[in-house]
Design an enzyme around this catalytic site. Structure first.
Site, mmCIF file in Angstrom:
data_model
loop_
_atom_site.group_PDB
_atom_site.id
_atom_site.type_symbol
_atom_site.label_atom_id
_atom_site.label_comp_id
_atom_site.label_asym_id
_atom_site.label_seq_id
_atom_site.Cartn_x
_atom_site.Cartn_y
_atom_site.Cartn_z
ATOM 1 N N ASP A 187 -12.438 -40.760 -38.802
ATOM 2 C CA ASP A 187 -13.671 -41.539 -38.909
ATOM 3 C C ASP A 187 -14.296 -41.485 -40.295
ATOM 4 O OD1 ASP A 187 -13.415 -42.197 -36.214
ATOM 5 O OD2 ASP A 187 -14.552 -40.431 -35.580
ATOM 6 N N LYS A 221 -11.844 -45.229 -43.046
ATOM 7 C CA LYS A 221 -10.552 -45.737 -43.529
ATOM 8 C C LYS A 221 -10.461 -47.247 -43.363
ATOM 9 C CE LYS A 221 -8.563 -43.057 -40.522
ATOM 10 N NZ LYS A 221 -9.697 -42.219 -40.090
ATOM 11 N N GLY A 229 -10.234 -45.735 -33.951
ATOM 12 C CA GLY A 229 -11.206 -46.810 -33.867
ATOM 13 C C GLY A 229 -11.735 -47.031 -35.267
ATOM 14 N N HIS A 230 -11.457 -48.180 -35.818
ATOM 15 C CA HIS A 230 -11.871 -48.471 -37.193
ATOM 16 C C HIS A 230 -12.877 -49.614 -37.156
ATOM 17 C CE1 HIS A 230 -7.585 -46.941 -38.349
ATOM 18 N NE2 HIS A 230 -8.347 -45.996 -37.857
ATOM 19 N N ARG A 235 12.501 -36.862 -25.342
ATOM 20 C CA ARG A 235 13.466 -37.964 -25.178
ATOM 21 C C ARG A 235 13.415 -38.601 -23.792
ATOM 22 N NH1 ARG A 235 17.579 -33.839 -27.322
ATOM 23 N NH2 ARG A 235 16.045 -32.688 -26.138
ATOM 24 N N GLN A 283 -6.658 -41.305 -37.716
ATOM 25 C CA GLN A 283 -7.153 -39.929 -37.629
ATOM 26 C C GLN A 283 -7.351 -39.348 -39.043
ATOM 27 O OE1 GLN A 283 -4.235 -40.661 -35.227
ATOM 28 N NE2 GLN A 283 -5.998 -41.536 -34.243
ATOM 29 N N THR A 285 -4.570 -34.020 -33.176
ATOM 30 C CA THR A 285 -3.920 -35.079 -32.423
ATOM 31 C C THR A 285 -2.422 -34.758 -32.367
ATOM 32 O OG1 THR A 285 -3.768 -37.465 -32.116
ATOM 33 C CG2 THR A 285 -3.554 -36.661 -34.391
ATOM 34 N N LYS A 320 -19.997 -43.423 -47.267
ATOM 35 C CA LYS A 320 -21.275 -43.073 -46.636
ATOM 36 C C LYS A 320 -22.196 -42.212 -47.497
ATOM 37 C CE LYS A 320 -21.165 -43.455 -42.074
ATOM 38 N NZ LYS A 320 -20.869 -43.411 -40.628
ATOM 39 N N ASP A 324 -24.634 -43.274 -49.003
ATOM 40 C CA ASP A 324 -25.989 -43.771 -48.708
ATOM 41 C C ASP A 324 -26.699 -42.953 -47.630
ATOM 42 O OD1 ASP A 324 -23.766 -45.145 -47.271
ATOM 43 O OD2 ASP A 324 -25.402 -45.905 -46.031
HETATM 44 P P1 GDP Z 1 -12.283 -44.914 -39.569
HETATM 45 O O1 GDP Z 1 -11.821 -44.542 -38.204
HETATM 46 O O2 GDP Z 1 -11.857 -43.936 -40.609
HETATM 47 O O3 GDP Z 1 -11.916 -46.315 -39.949
HETATM 48 O O4 GDP Z 1 -13.864 -44.830 -39.541
HETATM 49 P P2 GDP Z 1 -14.826 -45.396 -38.367
HETATM 50 O O5 GDP Z 1 -14.885 -46.868 -38.473
HETATM 51 O O6 GDP Z 1 -14.473 -44.795 -37.062
HETATM 52 O O7 GDP Z 1 -16.193 -44.707 -38.776
HETATM 53 C C1 GDP Z 1 -16.830 -44.990 -39.977
HETATM 54 C C2 GDP Z 1 -18.206 -45.617 -39.667
HETATM 55 O O8 GDP Z 1 -18.981 -45.630 -40.833
HETATM 56 C C3 GDP Z 1 -18.103 -47.049 -39.204
HETATM 57 O O9 GDP Z 1 -19.127 -47.305 -38.293
HETATM 58 C C4 GDP Z 1 -18.320 -47.863 -40.491
HETATM 59 O O10 GDP Z 1 -18.910 -49.115 -40.256
HETATM 60 C C5 GDP Z 1 -19.281 -46.976 -41.231
HETATM 61 N N1 GDP Z 1 -19.146 -46.968 -42.698
HETATM 62 C C6 GDP Z 1 -18.023 -47.043 -43.451
HETATM 63 N N2 GDP Z 1 -18.330 -46.894 -44.759
HETATM 64 C C7 GDP Z 1 -19.679 -46.711 -44.827
HETATM 65 C C8 GDP Z 1 -20.573 -46.451 -45.899
HETATM 66 O O11 GDP Z 1 -20.217 -46.359 -47.067
HETATM 67 N N3 GDP Z 1 -21.905 -46.306 -45.551
HETATM 68 C C9 GDP Z 1 -22.347 -46.389 -44.256
HETATM 69 N N4 GDP Z 1 -23.640 -46.205 -44.018
HETATM 70 N N5 GDP Z 1 -21.503 -46.622 -43.241
HETATM 71 C C10 GDP Z 1 -20.192 -46.759 -43.516
HETATM 72 P P1 IMO Z 2 -9.744 -42.598 -36.362
HETATM 73 O O1 IMO Z 2 -8.445 -43.289 -36.705
HETATM 74 C C1 IMO Z 2 -11.783 -38.994 -34.970
HETATM 75 C C2 IMO Z 2 -9.603 -36.493 -32.098
HETATM 76 C C3 IMO Z 2 -10.136 -36.408 -30.683
HETATM 77 C C4 IMO Z 2 -9.699 -35.005 -30.304
HETATM 78 C C5 IMO Z 2 -8.343 -34.896 -30.984
HETATM 79 C C6 IMO Z 2 -7.169 -35.194 -30.075
HETATM 80 O O2 IMO Z 2 -10.769 -43.512 -35.825
HETATM 81 O O3 IMO Z 2 -10.207 -41.760 -37.496
HETATM 82 P P2 IMO Z 2 -6.138 -37.448 -29.076
HETATM 83 O O4 IMO Z 2 -6.749 -38.478 -28.182
HETATM 84 O O5 IMO Z 2 -5.643 -37.970 -30.373
HETATM 85 O O6 IMO Z 2 -5.110 -36.608 -28.382
HETATM 86 O O7 IMO Z 2 -7.381 -36.437 -29.405
HETATM 87 O O8 IMO Z 2 -8.355 -35.817 -32.056
HETATM 88 N N1 IMO Z 2 -9.354 -37.866 -32.585
HETATM 89 C C7 IMO Z 2 -10.109 -38.491 -33.482
HETATM 90 N N2 IMO Z 2 -11.263 -38.127 -34.086
HETATM 91 N N3 IMO Z 2 -11.199 -40.168 -35.303
HETATM 92 C C8 IMO Z 2 -10.036 -40.547 -34.728
HETATM 93 O O9 IMO Z 2 -9.355 -41.656 -35.128
HETATM 94 C C9 IMO Z 2 -9.461 -39.714 -33.751
HETATM 95 N N4 IMO Z 2 -8.349 -39.788 -32.980
HETATM 96 C C10 IMO Z 2 -8.297 -38.649 -32.283
HETATM 97 O O10 IMO Z 2 -11.542 -36.553 -30.666
HETATM 98 O O11 IMO Z 2 -10.551 -34.059 -30.901
HETATM 99 MG MG MG Z 3 -12.629 -44.058 -36.314
#
Ligand code: GDP
Ligand code: IMO
Ligand code: MG
Length: 419
Positions: free
Chosen positions: A13, A16, A40-41, A141, A222, A237, A329, A331
């Site tokens: 999170d 990316k 989740g992106h 497998r 991740q 994971t 982030k 900000d």
């Molecule tokens: P990812 O899984 O690595 O793609 O990250 P996520 O999307 O799960 O989480 C990042 C969160 O931060 C999302 O809600 C983005 O919209 C938000 N985000 C990304 N870059 C920035 C930033 O520079 N500033 C702020 N305030 N939010 C950001």
């Molecule tokens: P993105 O791509 C944050 C965490 C879960 C748990 C551990 C194992 O959005 O950055 P799993 O379901 O993979 O077996 O869970 O990994 N986890 C993540 N945490 N961002 C993710 O993906 C994650 N994918 C898995 O919360 O701790």
């Molecule tokens: Mg995410």
């Protein structure tokens, strides 16, 4: 610059998706190399929010998208994603799914849930999307692969063989209802019909693109500390998240990668259980969570929030061979007078280290040593004020890696390029 890896440098999170979306502008192909719908992106485009799970984030720029062999694919979730994107005017025609990727089957999801329930207090806090059980079957497998969708007879046969064993586990070990073969086979066949056109030899496709001199992005899901080998095991994971695995999982040579962009938040978050040295223990945790909207994209869970950890980040630079960093982030930190940054850990025996502890017990018991940096107390809407620039330079110096991008807001265009 042919192949660039984008890798999460913390516990996921990091933002990316947004960075991939930005770099995708100058790329031809965007490929996901591991993970599945646990990712989740979130990307915000013109006020519209897109939450992407399995499809590479480059889909929003209309790029050729590849789901590589190292991914696990939930066919039902993937089709929902396709439908949602299409209904919002995005084309998914140029998405290619590796026939070697493994399928997340309903029993994987059922076992993930049941196993977490059984672990009780010892649970990992997975996303309950069947990730661990699917990768486990791959290694054992026993897995069913995307290419098995191409032949109805093979598909049914494999489901039958797997289900005979899985139902014993579901009923006898986990005490949950078994799955019914006929209904399941029928459901999978109807999903297969729609997915067949997307199945392809993605290793060949990426190799050809590289030979033609096209720019390829390899997108990780991740983050480094969730890596199966090098992360905070067992709170990780079930796939290898680090940059080197991008080559393995896509099916290209490691010498095709010439740039590794690490993505890190200006602080740290973690979802699920496991050690987290810089987790904030006062009201500031809630402030960071609110200001950063730190709630999971997939599960909606509260993300645990902590101050920036340079020991862990230095480890990520080492493991991935990070050549530049995107610090997202920043900000969110605009609202704090003072910003603690963890520069070293104090171990149980009283010694101080800047190196990430190799032994789990050292990591579990370490205490962060902070240096306090000045906050800036103004929004980052007009570039970076001096104190924000100093924060960035402090991180660069501590890690010996340049920060090329700084995130200043959630929207697509809220990024400052420093170089
Ligand atoms: P990812 O899984 O690595 O793609 O990250 P996520 O999307 O799960 O989480 C990042 C969160 O931060 C999302 O809600 C983005 O919209 C938000 N985000 C990304 N870059 C920035 C930033 O520079 N500033 C702020 N305030 N939010 C950001
Ligand atoms: P993105 O791509 C944050 C965490 C879960 C748990 C551990 C194992 O959005 O950055 P799993 O379901 O993979 O077996 O869970 O990994 N986890 C993540 N945490 N961002 C993710 O993906 C994650 N994918 C898995 O919360 O701790
Ligand atoms: Mg995410």
């Amino acid at each position: 610059m042919p192949a660039t890896v984008i890798v999460g440098a913390q516990w996921g999170d990091e933002g990316k998706g947004k960075i991939v979306d930005l770099l995708a502008q100058d790329s031809d192909l965007v490929c996901r190399y591991q993970g599945g719908p646990n990712a989740g992106h979130t990307i915000i485009v013109d006020g519209e929010t897109f939450k992407i799970r399995q499809i590479p984030s480059g889909v929003l720029r209309g790029k050729t998208c590849v789901i590589g062999a190292g991914c696990v694919v939930d066919p039902e979730v993937l089709l929902v994603e396709f439908d949602e994107l299409e209904s919002r005017g995005m084309s998914t025609e140029d998405v290619h799914v590796s026939g070697e990727a493994h399928l997340i089957m309903p029993w994987h999801v059922a076992i993930d849930r049941a196993s977490e329930r059984r672990l009780g207090k010892l649970q990992i806090g997975t996303t309950r999307r069947g990730i661990g059980p699917c990768y486990a079957d791959k290694a054992a497998r026993l897995g069913i692969r995307v290419q098995d969708l191409l032949d109805p007879k093979i598909l049914r046969q494999k489901i039958e063989v797997a289900l005979a064993e899985k139902n014993v586990w579901l009923e006898r070990v986990y005490g949950v209802p078994p799955l019914e073969l006929e209904a399941l086979a029928e459901q999978l066949e109807s999903l297969a019909k729609r997915l067949r056109p997307y199945v392809s030899d993605t290793s060949l496709l990426v190799d050809r693109a590289l030979r033609e001199g096209r720019n390829v992005l390899l997108e990780g899901a991740q983050g480094t500390l969730l890596d199966l080998d090098h992360g905070t095991y067992p709170f990780v994971t079930s796939s290898s998240t680090v940059a080197a695995n991008a080559a393995t999982s896509i099916g290209i040579g490691p010498n095709r990668i010439d740039r590794v962009v690490g993505v890190a938040k200006a602080y740290v978050t973690r979802v699920g259980e496991g050690p987290f040295p810089t987790e904030i223990d006062d009201a500031d945790q809630e402030r960071v969570r609110k200001l950063g909207a730190e709630f999971g994209t997939v599960t909606g869970r509260e993300r645990r929030c902590g101050w920036l950890d340079l020991v862990a980040l230095r480890y990520a630079v080492r493991l991935n061979g990070i050549t530049s960093l995107a610090l997202t982030k920043l900000d969110v930190l605009s609202h704090f007078e003072e910003l603690p940054v963890c520069v070293a850990y104090r171990l149980r025996d009283g010694t101080e280290t800047q190196d990430f502890p190799a032994h789990q017990s050292d990591f579990h018991h370490c205490r962060p040593i902070y240096e306090s940096l000045a906050g800036w107390n103004v929004p980052l809407t007009n570039g970076l004020p001096d104190a924000a620039r100093k924060y960035v330079e402090f991180v660069e110096e501590a890690l010996g890696v340049e920060i090329s991008l700084v995130g200043t807001g959630a929207e697509r265009e809220r990024v400052v390029a420093l170089r």
